[in-house]
Enzyme design. Structure first.
Site, PDB file in Angstrom:
ATOM      1  N   THR A   1       0.816  -1.210   0.000  1.00 28.38           N
ATOM      2  CA  THR A   1       0.000   0.000   0.000  1.00 28.38           C
ATOM      3  C   THR A   1       0.849   1.260   0.000  1.00 28.38           C
ATOM      4  O   THR A   1       1.965   1.268   0.545  1.00 28.38           O
ATOM      5  CB  THR A   1      -0.892   0.016   1.266  1.00 28.38           C
ATOM      6  OG1 THR A   1      -1.476   1.311   1.394  1.00 28.38           O
ATOM      7  CG2 THR A   1      -0.091  -0.256   2.529  1.00 28.38           C
TER       8      THR A   1
ATOM      9  N   TYR B   1      -1.833   0.365   9.821  1.00 28.70           N
ATOM     10  CA  TYR B   1      -2.104  -0.316   8.554  1.00 28.70           C
ATOM     11  C   TYR B   1      -0.850  -0.310   7.678  1.00 28.70           C
ATOM     12  O   TYR B   1      -0.393  -1.360   7.204  1.00 28.70           O
ATOM     13  CB  TYR B   1      -3.274   0.371   7.827  1.00 28.70           C
ATOM     14  CG  TYR B   1      -3.465  -0.119   6.423  1.00 28.70           C
ATOM     15  CD1 TYR B   1      -3.743  -1.462   6.172  1.00 28.70           C
ATOM     16  CD2 TYR B   1      -3.348   0.755   5.336  1.00 28.70           C
ATOM     17  CE1 TYR B   1      -3.904  -1.916   4.867  1.00 28.70           C
ATOM     18  CE2 TYR B   1      -3.515   0.305   4.044  1.00 28.70           C
ATOM     19  CZ  TYR B   1      -3.787  -1.028   3.810  1.00 28.70           C
ATOM     20  OH  TYR B   1      -3.931  -1.487   2.532  1.00 28.70           O
TER      21      TYR B   1
END
Ligand code: UDP
Length: 330
Positions: free
Chosen positions: A117, A141
């Site tokens: 990501t 995250y």
């Protein structure tokens, strides 16, 4: 030559499965159906309902199905949730991924594609951000995915596993043929929320933060069509199968839109006005992040075909209507 797709019943994974079977590949899906759907996996594709961190299950699957490549999508993906539940993210995204990689090595699976990501960059010094930017994730995250990048790098040095890490920017849109789309219940991602609001499924929506150092004060993101993203995985698979080296690439269009830009496009394309409340910042959000895509274009020869925000929004709207009708039909 079977490809194992973890999270293949989910949003991006289900698009990947369609792309693979359209290309004549043999595919097996492993998904625990926590956020994915059985119906999102085509009937001809075997779906194993289970946990990708379950070493006994995964090892058996690799041996019995002759798995030669793993494309690993299954993950928790909501930034604010990662802030409130960091250990849940480190368990699911990091610790279980370690087990999956261990099974790949033990089972002789040489090719591994990992969904990373843009959140690994945190708040980049420069946009568009290149892969050589130092990584400073600002939320759990991003960190949960960065650990996996490091595990892959170290494992590839110690074994003959090779990998492609794709750092996704903001994935949106739906299969242009209308076969699948973003179907997660209680989705939090901007385009999904805006589209649901346009269709009257939500009374209104919020803009999280209007005081960022960006042209209009709202956050800037690089929205990439899910079909172009799964094609990048096909390019990555070809790269690995033809002996290419391990590689880390951004997957984005090198173009930023603000939250307010996106909402305007959703209003224009849907022809519906809807209430938008300007609210405070959301935990864990960087102000601006836009991909440099020079590497993915040059090394993987990736050629995006859906770089058009109004079309991305139109397909997201079409899918949301289909999903709504499916729910009405029970
Ligand atoms: N956002 C927003 N309202 C919403 C959902 C998202 O203003 O209802 C903003 C969010 O704060 C961020 C951007 O839209 O600045 C993209 O967020 P999203 O959750 O879609 O993806 P992320 O970049 O967090 O992966």
């Amino acid at each position: 030559m079977t490809v194992l797709v973890t999270g293949g019943a989910g949003y991006i994974g289900s698009h990947m499965v369609l792309e693979l079977i359209d290309a004549g590949e043999s595919v097996v899906v492993l998904d625990n159906l926590s956020t994915g759907f059985r119906w999102a996996v085509p009937d001809e594709v075997p779906l194993v309902v289970g946990d990708f961190g379950d070493e006994a299950l995964v090892s058996k699957l690799i041996a019995e199905r002759g798995i030669s490549a793993i494309i690993h999508f299954a993950a928790k993906i909501v930034v604010p949730e990662s802030v409130s539940d960091p250990l849940g993210y480190y368990l699911n995204n990091t610790a279980k991924a370690r087990n999956l990689i261990a099974c790949a090595v033990a089972g002789g699976v040489k090719n591994f594609i990992f969904s990373s990501t843009a959140a690994v960059y945190g708040e980049p010094q420069q946009n568009p951000v290149t892969e050589s930017e130092s990584l400073k994730p600002i939320n759990p995250y991003g960190r949960s995915k960065w650990f996996v990048e490091m595990m892959l790098e170290d494992t590839a040095k110690a074994t003959d596993l090779r990998y492609v890490v794709l750092r996704y920017f903001n994935v949106a849109g739906a299969d242009p043929k209308g076969r699948t789309g973003q179907s997660t219940a209680n989705a939090t991602h901007l385009i999904k929320v805006a589209v649901q609001t346009a269709l009257g499924q939500r009374a209104g929506m919020e803009v999280f933060g209007t005081d960022y150092p960006t042209p209009d004060g709202s956050c800037l993101r690089d929205y990439i069509h899910v079909t172009d993203l799964v094609r990048a995985h096909m390019d990555a698979l070809r790269h690995l199968r033809t002996g290419g080296d391990s590689l880390t690439c951004n997957a984005g269009y090198q173009r930023g839109f603000s939250v307010l830009d996106v909402i305007k496009v959703v209003k224009d394309v849907s022809g519906r006005d809807f209430p938008v409340k300007l609210s405070g910042r959301r935990a864990g959000d960087p102000a601006a992040i836009v991909a440099s895509n020079a590497r993915i274009k040059s090394v993987l020869n990736w050629q995006p075909k859906h770089d058009d925000l109004p079309s991305i929004v139109r397909q997201a709207l079409d899918w949301e209507r289909r999903l709504h009708n499916r729910k009405l039909a029970g």
